[in-house]
Design a protein around this motif. Structure first.
Motif, mmCIF file in Angstrom:
data_model
loop_
_atom_site.group_PDB
_atom_site.id
_atom_site.type_symbol
_atom_site.label_atom_id
_atom_site.label_comp_id
_atom_site.label_asym_id
_atom_site.label_seq_id
_atom_site.Cartn_x
_atom_site.Cartn_y
_atom_site.Cartn_z
ATOM 1 N N PRO A 159 1.034 -0.835 -0.168
ATOM 2 C CA PRO A 159 0.212 0.226 -0.047
ATOM 3 C C PRO A 159 1.150 1.223 -0.031
ATOM 4 C CG PRO A 159 0.233 -1.134 2.317
ATOM 5 C CD PRO A 159 0.726 -1.706 0.914
ATOM 6 N N GLU A 160 0.268 2.260 0.116
ATOM 7 C CA GLU A 160 1.441 3.459 -0.406
ATOM 8 C C GLU A 160 1.280 3.439 0.956
ATOM 9 O OE1 GLU A 160 -1.599 6.566 -1.788
ATOM 10 O OE2 GLU A 160 -2.226 5.543 -3.661
ATOM 11 N N LYS A 161 2.700 4.656 0.906
ATOM 12 C CA LYS A 161 3.309 4.442 2.329
ATOM 13 C C LYS A 161 2.243 5.555 3.774
ATOM 14 C CE LYS A 161 8.779 4.460 0.815
ATOM 15 N NZ LYS A 161 9.897 4.701 0.647
ATOM 16 N N ALA A 162 2.052 5.462 4.516
ATOM 17 C CA ALA A 162 1.619 6.116 4.941
ATOM 18 C C ALA A 162 2.269 7.389 5.857
ATOM 19 C CB ALA A 162 0.783 5.740 6.665
ATOM 20 N N GLU A 163 1.837 8.678 5.840
ATOM 21 C CA GLU A 163 1.590 9.782 6.052
ATOM 22 C C GLU A 163 2.687 9.353 7.464
ATOM 23 O OE1 GLU A 163 0.197 13.880 7.445
ATOM 24 O OE2 GLU A 163 -0.943 12.593 7.639
ATOM 25 N N ALA A 164 4.046 10.699 7.389
ATOM 26 C CA ALA A 164 4.932 10.748 8.481
ATOM 27 C C ALA A 164 4.720 11.472 9.987
ATOM 28 C CB ALA A 164 6.260 11.239 8.011
ATOM 29 N N GLY A 165 3.704 11.366 9.896
ATOM 30 C CA GLY A 165 2.732 12.364 11.004
ATOM 31 C C GLY A 165 2.020 11.407 11.261
ATOM 32 N N LEU A 166 1.261 9.789 10.534
ATOM 33 C CA LEU A 166 1.179 8.972 11.044
ATOM 34 C C LEU A 166 1.377 7.753 11.840
ATOM 35 C CD1 LEU A 166 -2.108 8.152 11.437
ATOM 36 C CD2 LEU A 166 -1.976 7.027 9.050
ATOM 37 N N LYS A 167 2.468 7.263 10.714
ATOM 38 C CA LYS A 167 3.210 6.743 11.735
ATOM 39 C C LYS A 167 3.746 6.826 12.771
ATOM 40 C CE LYS A 167 6.115 4.553 8.323
ATOM 41 N NZ LYS A 167 6.886 4.088 7.617
ATOM 42 N N LYS A 168 4.729 7.978 13.127
ATOM 43 C CA LYS A 168 4.844 8.443 14.035
ATOM 44 C C LYS A 168 4.063 7.954 15.541
ATOM 45 C CE LYS A 168 7.806 10.711 16.881
ATOM 46 N NZ LYS A 168 6.768 10.812 17.898
ATOM 47 N N MET A 169 2.644 8.869 15.492
ATOM 48 C CA MET A 169 1.525 9.408 16.636
ATOM 49 C C MET A 169 1.440 7.208 16.571
ATOM 50 S SD MET A 169 -0.831 11.134 14.588
ATOM 51 C CE MET A 169 -2.594 10.943 16.128
ATOM 52 N N LEU A 170 1.426 6.393 15.794
ATOM 53 C CA LEU A 170 1.115 5.042 15.697
ATOM 54 C C LEU A 170 1.976 4.628 16.149
ATOM 55 C CD1 LEU A 170 -0.467 3.560 12.732
ATOM 56 C CD2 LEU A 170 -1.455 3.864 14.176
ATOM 57 N N ALA A 171 3.848 4.850 16.094
ATOM 58 C CA ALA A 171 4.773 4.171 16.714
ATOM 59 C C ALA A 171 4.946 5.386 18.801
ATOM 60 C CB ALA A 171 5.993 4.994 15.901
ATOM 61 N N ASP A 172 4.606 5.957 18.666
ATOM 62 C CA ASP A 172 4.581 6.372 19.893
ATOM 63 C C ASP A 172 3.021 5.179 20.868
ATOM 64 O OD1 ASP A 172 6.181 8.514 19.463
ATOM 65 O OD2 ASP A 172 4.105 10.011 18.786
ATOM 66 N N LEU A 173 2.055 5.399 20.028
ATOM 67 C CA LEU A 173 1.096 4.439 21.196
ATOM 68 C C LEU A 173 1.739 3.144 20.929
ATOM 69 C CD1 LEU A 173 -2.109 4.315 21.470
ATOM 70 C CD2 LEU A 173 -2.246 3.429 19.382
ATOM 71 N N ILE A 174 2.501 2.657 20.083
ATOM 72 C CA ILE A 174 3.001 1.029 20.412
ATOM 73 C C ILE A 174 3.971 1.097 21.515
ATOM 74 C CG2 ILE A 174 4.201 -0.881 19.757
ATOM 75 C CD1 ILE A 174 2.965 0.352 16.748
ATOM 76 N N ALA A 175 4.546 2.511 22.203
ATOM 77 C CA ALA A 175 5.622 2.306 22.446
ATOM 78 C C ALA A 175 5.034 2.675 24.093
ATOM 79 C CB ALA A 175 6.504 3.628 22.148
ATOM 80 N N ALA A 176 4.041 3.323 23.667
ATOM 81 C CA ALA A 176 3.750 3.654 24.907
ATOM 82 C C ALA A 176 2.731 1.874 25.959
ATOM 83 C CB ALA A 176 1.987 4.526 25.035
ATOM 84 N N ARG A 177 2.807 1.161 24.680
ATOM 85 C CA ARG A 177 1.759 0.205 25.429
ATOM 86 C C ARG A 177 2.555 -1.101 25.635
ATOM 87 N NH1 ARG A 177 -4.265 -0.202 23.172
ATOM 88 N NH2 ARG A 177 -5.100 1.731 23.245
ATOM 89 N N THR A 178 4.085 -1.596 25.232
ATOM 90 C CA THR A 178 5.113 -2.205 25.022
ATOM 91 C C THR A 178 5.662 -2.364 26.563
ATOM 92 O OG1 THR A 178 6.022 -1.197 22.550
ATOM 93 C CG2 THR A 178 7.328 -2.855 24.670
ATOM 94 N N LYS A 179 5.425 -3.788 27.144
ATOM 95 C CA LYS A 179 5.818 -4.413 28.198
ATOM 96 C C LYS A 179 6.427 -5.473 28.376
ATOM 97 C CE LYS A 179 1.109 -1.960 30.336
ATOM 98 N NZ LYS A 179 0.435 -2.620 30.932
ATOM 99 N N PRO A 180 7.267 -5.986 29.444
ATOM 100 C CA PRO A 180 8.474 -7.865 29.274
ATOM 101 C C PRO A 180 6.531 -8.170 29.520
ATOM 102 C CG PRO A 180 8.733 -5.024 30.843
ATOM 103 C CD PRO A 180 7.561 -5.057 30.330
#
Length: 275
Positions: free
Chosen positions: A187-208
């Motif tokens: 698929p077409e590359k997602a907008e850089a800002g959207l990818k950054k938001m998703l990366a932040d969401l994943i980081a916030a929910r990442t646990k051991p």
């Protein structure tokens, strides 16, 4: 108290043999299970087989297994006949092949089991085989009869023992193309800002990783409900475990020397036959 072994036999690599025990790595015994009772008497209900044509009860001694053929009739087999199938791998895990451990995709993994040596004499041979597999990054492939079916199995080093995975049969594994379809363009590359938001969401929910992530809340609720209604009753004493079986173990150094010599001389197995 350690659970009773559900399988005992031998691990074999060329001329090296050691007694081992096999235990399922997962269990459903802790799950809440209910019996079917007669509501009026409180007695457990027993299931029985009925002949649908005659309405008669079929006793256990009169039951056979049958395979339905194309014309609707059945070819029948007695239990003893089925027990004769693939007897060579019933009590021996004979490692014939090694493959890179990462070559086997997760989709082939079926059921995990823990494999451990069954006595102190065989522990050395077992440990050397396990360590060699760990050093070379390989998995052992063998065949084993479980529940009357011969299964391909994979052995991986794990801690002080090994994990034996039964592998799925070839006809059980579906091609991803059957489900996902042919490969399509990305698929077409997602907008850089959207990818950054998703990366932040994943980081916030990442646990051991923790076992609490796979807790069963329904199981806990059922146990609480049962505890409210349960009357204290004396527990039945558990049966004593059977004595451990012992077997002859070939000296590992001598066996390995003879195995390697046979491999070089015969280009195959210790009996001189080529693979």
């Amino acid at each position: 108290m350690a659970p009773r072994a559900f399988w005992k036999g031998y691990l074999k690599l060329s001329l090296v043999t050691c007694p081992v025990v096999l235990q399922p790595a997962v269990s459903g015994s802790e799950k809440v299970r209910f019996h079917t009772l007669n509501k009026t008497t409180g007695n457990r209900v027993r299931a029985r087989y009925l002949d649908p044509e005659t309405g008669d009860v079929v006793e256990d001694d009169d039951i056979v297994l049958g395979y339905e053929t194309e014309d609707g009739t059945h070819v029948t087999f007695e239990d003893e006949e089925l027990d004769q199938v693939a007897l060579e791998s019933t009590r021996t895990i004979d490692i014939e092949t090694f493959v890179p451990a990462w070559d086997i995709g997760w989709i082939w993994y079926d059921q995990p089991h823990f494999l451990a040596p069954d006595d102190k004499v065989g522990a050395e041979a077992f440990a050397v085989i396990r360590a060699a597999m760990a050093d070379t990054g390989t998995a052992g492939i063998a065949r084993l009869v479980l529940h009357r079916r011969e299964r391909a199995v994979m052995l991986l080093p794990h801690g002080r023992g090994m994990v034996l995975w039964t592998l799925r049969y070839g006809e059980e594994v579906r091609s991803e193309r059957d489900v996902l379809g042919a490969e399509k363009a990305e698929p077409e590359k997602a907008e850089a800002g959207l990818k950054k938001m998703l990366a932040d969401l994943i980081a916030a929910r990442t646990k051991p990783w923790s076992e609490e992530m796979v807790a069963d809340p329904v199981q806990d609720a059922l146990l609480d409900l049962i505890a409210e209604r349960q009357k204290k009753r004396p527990r039945r004493a558990k049966a004593s475990p059977p004595p451990k079986a012992t077997g002859n173990v070939v000296d590992i150094r001598d066996a390995l020397k003879r195995s390697l010599a046979a491999e070089k001389a015969g280009g195959g197995k210790p009996d001189g036959k080529k693979r």
